[in-house]
Design a protein around this motif. Structure first.
Motif, PDB file in Angstrom:
ATOM      1  N   ILE A  70       1.049  -1.241   0.179  1.00 14.90           N
ATOM      2  CA  ILE A  70      -0.034   0.385   0.102  1.00 14.90           C
ATOM      3  C   ILE A  70       1.048   1.806   0.501  1.00 14.90           C
ATOM      4  N   HIS A  71       1.684   1.196   1.129  1.00 11.83           N
ATOM      5  CA  HIS A  71       3.338   2.268   0.798  1.00 11.83           C
ATOM      6  C   HIS A  71       3.604   1.982  -0.424  1.00 11.83           C
ATOM      7  N   ALA A  72       3.577   1.694  -1.416  1.00  7.11           N
ATOM      8  CA  ALA A  72       4.523   2.150  -2.339  1.00  7.11           C
ATOM      9  C   ALA A  72       3.234   2.116  -3.292  1.00  7.11           C
ATOM     10  N   ARG A  73       1.634   1.311  -3.821  1.00  6.29           N
ATOM     11  CA  ARG A  73       1.442   2.198  -4.709  1.00  6.29           C
ATOM     12  C   ARG A  73       0.814   3.917  -4.046  1.00  6.29           C
ATOM     13  N   THR A  74       0.935   4.140  -3.020  1.00  6.43           N
ATOM     14  CA  THR A  74       0.775   5.275  -2.109  1.00  6.43           C
ATOM     15  C   THR A  74       1.698   5.982  -3.654  1.00  6.43           C
ATOM     16  N   GLU A  75       3.030   5.753  -3.066  1.00  3.82           N
ATOM     17  CA  GLU A  75       3.812   6.450  -3.794  1.00  3.82           C
ATOM     18  C   GLU A  75       4.121   6.864  -5.311  1.00  3.82           C
ATOM     19  N   VAL A  76       4.049   5.927  -5.919  1.00  2.91           N
ATOM     20  CA  VAL A  76       3.776   5.619  -7.061  1.00  2.91           C
ATOM     21  C   VAL A  76       2.722   6.640  -7.743  1.00  2.91           C
ATOM     22  N   THR A  77       2.130   6.698  -6.744  1.00  2.00           N
ATOM     23  CA  THR A  77       0.146   7.531  -7.197  1.00  2.00           C
ATOM     24  C   THR A  77       1.332   9.039  -6.917  1.00  2.00           C
ATOM     25  N   ALA A  78       1.424   9.051  -6.502  1.00  2.38           N
ATOM     26  CA  ALA A  78       1.749  10.555  -5.764  1.00  2.38           C
ATOM     27  C   ALA A  78       3.042  10.910  -6.358  1.00  2.38           C
ATOM     28  N   LEU A  79       3.452  10.360  -7.213  1.00  3.60           N
ATOM     29  CA  LEU A  79       4.977  10.341  -8.132  1.00  3.60           C
ATOM     30  C   LEU A  79       4.227  10.407  -9.622  1.00  3.60           C
ATOM     31  N   SER A  80       3.245   9.889  -9.567  1.00  5.77           N
ATOM     32  CA  SER A  80       2.814  10.082 -11.615  1.00  5.77           C
ATOM     33  C   SER A  80       2.207  11.077 -11.488  1.00  5.77           C
ATOM     34  N   LYS A  81       1.255  11.350 -10.166  1.00  5.61           N
ATOM     35  CA  LYS A  81       0.658  13.137 -10.350  1.00  5.61           C
ATOM     36  C   LYS A  81       2.247  14.032 -10.718  1.00  5.61           C
ATOM     37  N   GLN A  82       2.889  13.940  -9.575  1.00  8.76           N
ATOM     38  CA  GLN A  82       4.499  14.999  -9.842  1.00  8.76           C
ATOM     39  C   GLN A  82       4.922  15.046 -11.135  1.00  8.76           C
ATOM     40  N   VAL A  83       4.738  13.435 -11.756  1.00 11.91           N
ATOM     41  CA  VAL A  83       5.438  13.886 -13.719  1.00 11.91           C
ATOM     42  C   VAL A  83       4.268  14.383 -14.243  1.00 11.91           C
ATOM     43  N   SER A  84       3.317  14.638 -14.056  1.00 12.58           N
ATOM     44  CA  SER A  84       2.508  14.330 -14.328  1.00 12.58           C
ATOM     45  C   SER A  84       1.851  16.062 -14.817  1.00 12.58           C
ATOM     46  N   THR A  85       2.179  16.997 -13.707  1.00  9.89           N
ATOM     47  CA  THR A  85       2.451  18.263 -13.269  1.00  9.89           C
ATOM     48  C   THR A  85       3.645  18.668 -13.289  1.00  9.89           C
ATOM     49  N   LEU A  86       5.112  17.883 -13.956  1.00  9.37           N
ATOM     50  CA  LEU A  86       6.067  18.698 -14.282  1.00  9.37           C
ATOM     51  C   LEU A  86       5.746  18.535 -16.081  1.00  9.37           C
ATOM     52  N   GLN A  87       5.182  17.494 -16.706  1.00 14.56           N
ATOM     53  CA  GLN A  87       5.516  17.624 -18.100  1.00 14.56           C
ATOM     54  C   GLN A  87       4.234  18.391 -18.360  1.00 14.56           C
ATOM     55  N   ALA A  88       3.864  19.077 -17.960  1.00 12.36           N
ATOM     56  CA  ALA A  88       3.067  19.878 -17.988  1.00 12.36           C
ATOM     57  C   ALA A  88       3.585  21.523 -17.949  1.00 12.36           C
ATOM     58  N   THR A  89       4.231  21.734 -16.476  1.00 19.34           N
ATOM     59  CA  THR A  89       5.442  23.167 -16.281  1.00 19.34           C
ATOM     60  C   THR A  89       5.927  22.805 -18.178  1.00 19.34           C
ATOM     61  N   LEU A  90       6.816  21.424 -18.102  1.00 19.84           N
ATOM     62  CA  LEU A  90       8.078  21.326 -19.274  1.00 19.84           C
ATOM     63  C   LEU A  90       7.371  22.097 -20.595  1.00 19.84           C
ATOM     64  N   GLU A  91       6.172  21.985 -20.930  1.00 20.69           N
ATOM     65  CA  GLU A  91       5.273  22.061 -21.860  1.00 20.69           C
ATOM     66  C   GLU A  91       4.813  23.769 -22.334  1.00 20.69           C
ATOM     67  N   ASP A  92       4.285  24.065 -20.861  1.00 26.24           N
ATOM     68  CA  ASP A  92       4.152  25.769 -21.023  1.00 26.24           C
ATOM     69  C   ASP A  92       5.562  26.446 -20.830  1.00 26.24           C
ATOM     70  N   ILE A  93       7.155  25.538 -20.527  1.00 28.84           N
ATOM     71  CA  ILE A  93       8.081  26.808 -21.200  1.00 28.84           C
ATOM     72  C   ILE A  93       8.872  26.254 -22.103  1.00 28.84           C
ATOM     73  N   LYS A  94       8.541  25.026 -22.871  1.00 30.26           N
ATOM     74  CA  LYS A  94       9.148  25.504 -24.042  1.00 30.26           C
ATOM     75  C   LYS A  94       8.177  26.141 -24.511  1.00 30.26           C
ATOM     76  N   GLN A  95       6.848  26.547 -24.929  1.00 33.34           N
ATOM     77  CA  GLN A  95       6.181  27.360 -25.503  1.00 33.34           C
ATOM     78  C   GLN A  95       6.435  29.086 -25.464  1.00 33.34           C
ATOM     79  N   ASP A  96       6.606  28.986 -24.123  1.00 30.84           N
ATOM     80  CA  ASP A  96       7.195  29.781 -23.569  1.00 30.84           C
ATOM     81  C   ASP A  96       9.025  30.294 -24.868  1.00 30.84           C
TER      82      ASP A  96
END
Length: 151
Positions: A70-96
């Motif tokens: 359960i701890h590992a699944r929670t950590e994976v979920t949190a990290l995948s959300k963080q990756v999604s957020t960072l990818q969106a930020t990266l796309e914004d920075i690339k566009q800028d």
């Protein structure tokens, strides 16, 4: 010694039950008692304790693995959300970055510089008499030690 039991039968004749004259005696078979198998005292004491210990250890292991999963699944979920957020930020920075690169390209073009110089700053193009050419026989790197002659 055999036990006997009397068995009686009744016959129905009209509305009254008539007793049959014959009575038979049925022999009962003796009932055998089950014999319990007696284990030595040490084996009886050791087997349940070992069994309880094994079940307890198994339960603890299952609980520990469940918590870790359960701890590992929670950590994976949190990290995948963080990756999604960072990818969106990266796309914004690339566009800028692309927008700024396009702005730099348009600002450094000769036509844009000429328009800004003539329209905003009031400059006029140079005449042939105002242009001075300088030839250097050295490499591309030039150090200016003297003023350029006014010829």
């Amino acid at each position: 010694m055999a036990e006997y039991r009397t068995q009686r039968r009744y016959l129905v004749n009209g509305s009254s039950a008539v007793r049959e004259q014959e009575e038979r005696q049925v022999e009962r078979k003796p009932v055998k008692k089950r014999q319990r198998r007696v284990l030595p005292r040490t084996a009886v004491d050791i087997i349940p304790i070992a069994y309880v210990f094994m079940v307890a250890v198994s339960c603890i292991c299952i609980l520990a693995f469940s918590v870790m999963y359960i701890h590992a699944r929670t950590e994976v979920t949190a990290l995948s959300k963080q990756v999604s957020t960072l990818q969106a930020t990266l796309e914004d920075i690339k566009q800028d970055n692309q927008d700024l690169q396009n702005e730099i390209t348009t600002c450094t073009s000769i036509d844009t510089i000429r328009k800004k110089a003539t329209q905003k700053l009031g400059m006029v193009p140079a005449d042939e008499t105002q242009i001075v050419y300088y030839d250097s026989s050295d490499s591309e790197y030039v150090r200016q030690k003297e003023d350029i002659p006014n010829e």
